[in-house]
Design a protein around this motif. Structure first.
Motif, mmCIF file in Angstrom:
data_model
loop_
_atom_site.group_PDB
_atom_site.id
_atom_site.type_symbol
_atom_site.label_atom_id
_atom_site.label_comp_id
_atom_site.label_asym_id
_atom_site.label_seq_id
_atom_site.Cartn_x
_atom_site.Cartn_y
_atom_site.Cartn_z
ATOM 1 N N PRO A 1 0.825 -1.203 0.000
ATOM 2 C CA PRO A 1 0.000 0.000 0.000
ATOM 3 C C PRO A 1 0.870 1.268 0.000
ATOM 4 C CG PRO A 1 0.091 -0.967 2.204
ATOM 5 C CD PRO A 1 0.791 -1.919 1.265
ATOM 6 N N PRO A 2 0.508 2.355 -0.629
ATOM 7 C CA PRO A 2 -0.744 2.582 -1.357
ATOM 8 C C PRO A 2 -0.641 2.272 -2.848
ATOM 9 C CG PRO A 2 0.449 4.644 -1.145
ATOM 10 C CD PRO A 2 1.316 3.589 -0.506
ATOM 11 N N TYR A 3 0.416 1.577 -3.281
ATOM 12 C CA TYR A 3 0.584 1.302 -4.712
ATOM 13 C C TYR A 3 -0.260 0.136 -5.201
ATOM 14 C CZ TYR A 3 3.982 4.927 -4.728
ATOM 15 O OH TYR A 3 4.549 6.174 -4.614
ATOM 16 N N GLU A 4 -0.257 -0.971 -4.413
ATOM 17 C CA GLU A 4 -1.124 -2.100 -4.759
ATOM 18 C C GLU A 4 -1.395 -2.908 -3.507
ATOM 19 O OE1 GLU A 4 1.404 -1.923 -7.466
ATOM 20 O OE2 GLU A 4 2.946 -2.112 -5.945
ATOM 21 N N TYR A 5 -2.661 -3.133 -3.263
ATOM 22 C CA TYR A 5 -3.070 -3.939 -2.117
ATOM 23 C C TYR A 5 -4.498 -4.416 -2.341
ATOM 24 C CZ TYR A 5 -5.000 0.620 -0.600
ATOM 25 O OH TYR A 5 -5.655 1.817 -0.540
ATOM 26 N N VAL A 6 -4.927 -5.293 -1.457
ATOM 27 C CA VAL A 6 -6.267 -5.850 -1.612
ATOM 28 C C VAL A 6 -7.193 -5.214 -0.588
ATOM 29 C CG1 VAL A 6 -7.638 -7.976 -1.573
ATOM 30 C CG2 VAL A 6 -5.294 -8.031 -2.440
ATOM 31 N N ASN B 1 -11.371 -5.255 0.429
ATOM 32 C CA ASN B 1 -12.672 -5.899 0.169
ATOM 33 C C ASN B 1 -12.583 -6.869 -1.011
ATOM 34 O OD1 ASN B 1 -13.750 -4.254 2.206
ATOM 35 N ND2 ASN B 1 -14.135 -2.623 0.727
ATOM 36 N N GLY B 2 -11.507 -7.620 -1.044
ATOM 37 C CA GLY B 2 -11.353 -8.641 -2.085
ATOM 38 C C GLY B 2 -11.004 -8.098 -3.459
ATOM 39 N N GLU B 3 -10.687 -6.794 -3.528
ATOM 40 C CA GLU B 3 -10.355 -6.231 -4.842
ATOM 41 C C GLU B 3 -8.975 -5.602 -4.834
ATOM 42 O OE1 GLU B 3 -12.904 -4.083 -7.186
ATOM 43 O OE2 GLU B 3 -14.738 -5.014 -6.444
ATOM 44 N N TYR B 4 -8.325 -5.613 -5.995
ATOM 45 C CA TYR B 4 -7.031 -4.951 -6.102
ATOM 46 C C TYR B 4 -7.264 -3.456 -6.233
ATOM 47 C CZ TYR B 4 -5.208 -9.612 -7.014
ATOM 48 O OH TYR B 4 -4.872 -10.926 -6.907
ATOM 49 N N VAL B 5 -6.601 -2.704 -5.376
ATOM 50 C CA VAL B 5 -6.707 -1.246 -5.437
ATOM 51 C C VAL B 5 -5.306 -0.642 -5.282
ATOM 52 C CG1 VAL B 5 -9.069 -1.092 -4.524
ATOM 53 C CG2 VAL B 5 -7.149 -1.158 -2.939
ATOM 54 N N GLY B 6 -5.228 0.678 -5.452
ATOM 55 C CA GLY B 6 -3.959 1.363 -5.257
ATOM 56 C C GLY B 6 -3.564 2.179 -6.475
ATOM 57 N N ILE B 7 -2.519 2.965 -6.307
ATOM 58 C CA ILE B 7 -2.060 3.879 -7.359
ATOM 59 C C ILE B 7 -1.737 3.125 -8.653
ATOM 60 C CG2 ILE B 7 -0.194 5.477 -7.990
ATOM 61 C CD1 ILE B 7 -0.058 6.253 -4.985
ATOM 62 N N LYS C 1 -2.200 -10.126 -12.015
ATOM 63 C CA LYS C 1 -1.685 -11.352 -11.396
ATOM 64 C C LYS C 1 -0.868 -10.937 -10.182
ATOM 65 C CE LYS C 1 -2.141 -14.396 -15.074
ATOM 66 N NZ LYS C 1 -3.370 -15.144 -15.130
ATOM 67 N N ASP C 2 -1.280 -11.443 -9.018
ATOM 68 C CA ASP C 2 -0.582 -11.135 -7.773
ATOM 69 C C ASP C 2 0.467 -12.218 -7.533
ATOM 70 O OD1 ASP C 2 0.114 -10.132 -5.339
ATOM 71 O OD2 ASP C 2 -1.706 -10.767 -4.295
#
Ligand code: ARG
Length: 262
Positions: A38-43, A45-51, A70-71
């Protein structure tokens, strides 16, 4: 009948290869990332979010493609881009000379700083205090007995810290590598390491959700983030750079960054 069966088998194998090889097709942009940053990529509520996720979504839109995330382990991203398994690697990834031998990088879309997280009661004000002293050229001579540094494996934090003190590292023997930054921070909380060296924005995110931690005021390193692309895919590199230029120009990228970094 036998012939039909053979054809059916061939078809199944062909489809299987397309799916299994992860080979990019024209309408899907496969992005490899490591979504624990975080805050670039994280999960959430089960979704990929972030900058990175939001910027990649806009890039895919510009390219008229569907984004597939793909994580994976951070250390496998470059190899996967190199082998063609993924189209792009986007993971708050720093441009380094060494990585440039394996992949191309887009224009940089963000700046990163390697920061040092310690416990509030840490007696060392700066990472410079982790060294026993400095030689005539100002380079560290050795590491104070007992100092252990936690890092996320295969990141630039890992690479810098694992080098010898003369090169401003702490020596491999004093570095403990964890799968994710969060694991490294957990080790710090449990007193297994003296400090965690990691990118500044994730550092801020980790400190904000864990009591008793702080970030030292001295920066350990300064770097640029960019998107990794296969060396043979000059066309994609150009398209991604064009999209980045357009999204920078329109202010979309700044809008995304400002949403996540206050
Ligand atoms: N900027 C650092 C690097 O490129 C760390 C990136 C880690 N990213 C992640 N998504 N875990 O090595």
């Amino acid at each position: 009948m036998k012939k039909l069966l053979a054809i059916a088998l061939m078809l199944i194998m062909l489809v299987g290869c397309f799916a299994g090889c992860g080979a990019s097709n024209d309408d899907t942009l496969i992005m490899a990332t490591n979504a624990a940053f975080p805050p670039y990529e994280y999960v959430e509520n089960g979704e990929y979010v972030g900058i990175d996720v939001e910027i990649a979504t806009l890039i895919a839109k510009e390219l008229d493609m569907k984004l597939e995330i793909k994580d994976v382990e951070f250390g496998s991203i470059i190899g996967g881009v190199q082998s063609g398994k993924y189209d792009i690697g986007m993971a708050g990834m720093t441009v380094t000379e060494d990585r440039l031998k394996s992949v191309n990088f887009s224009t940089s879309y963000a700046n990163g700083i390697q920061s040092v997280i310690v416990k509030n009661d840490c007696p060392y004000a700066s990472y410079e205090d982790f060294y026993t002293g400095f030689d005539a050229d100002g380079n560290p001579k050795g590491v104070v007995e007992g100092i252990k540094i936690g890092v996320q494996q295969d990141t630039t934090g890992d690479i810098y810290c694992s080098s010898v003190p003369a090169e401003w590292g702490f020596g491999e023997e004093n570095v403990i590598r964890y799968k994710t930054g969060a694991d490294a921070v957990q080790a710090l909380i449990e007193g297994k390491v003296t400090a965690v060296i990691i990118d500044n924005e994730p550092a801020k995110a980790f400190v904000s959700v864990n009591e008793g931690l702080k970030i030292q005021s001295t920066e350990f390193a300064n770097e640029d983030y960019a998107i990794a692309i296969n060396k043979d895919n000059e066309e994609l590199l150009k398209k991604v750079n064009d999209a980045l230029a357009k999204l920078t120009e329109s202010g979309e990228i700044k809008k995304i960054v400002d949403k996540y970094i206050k």
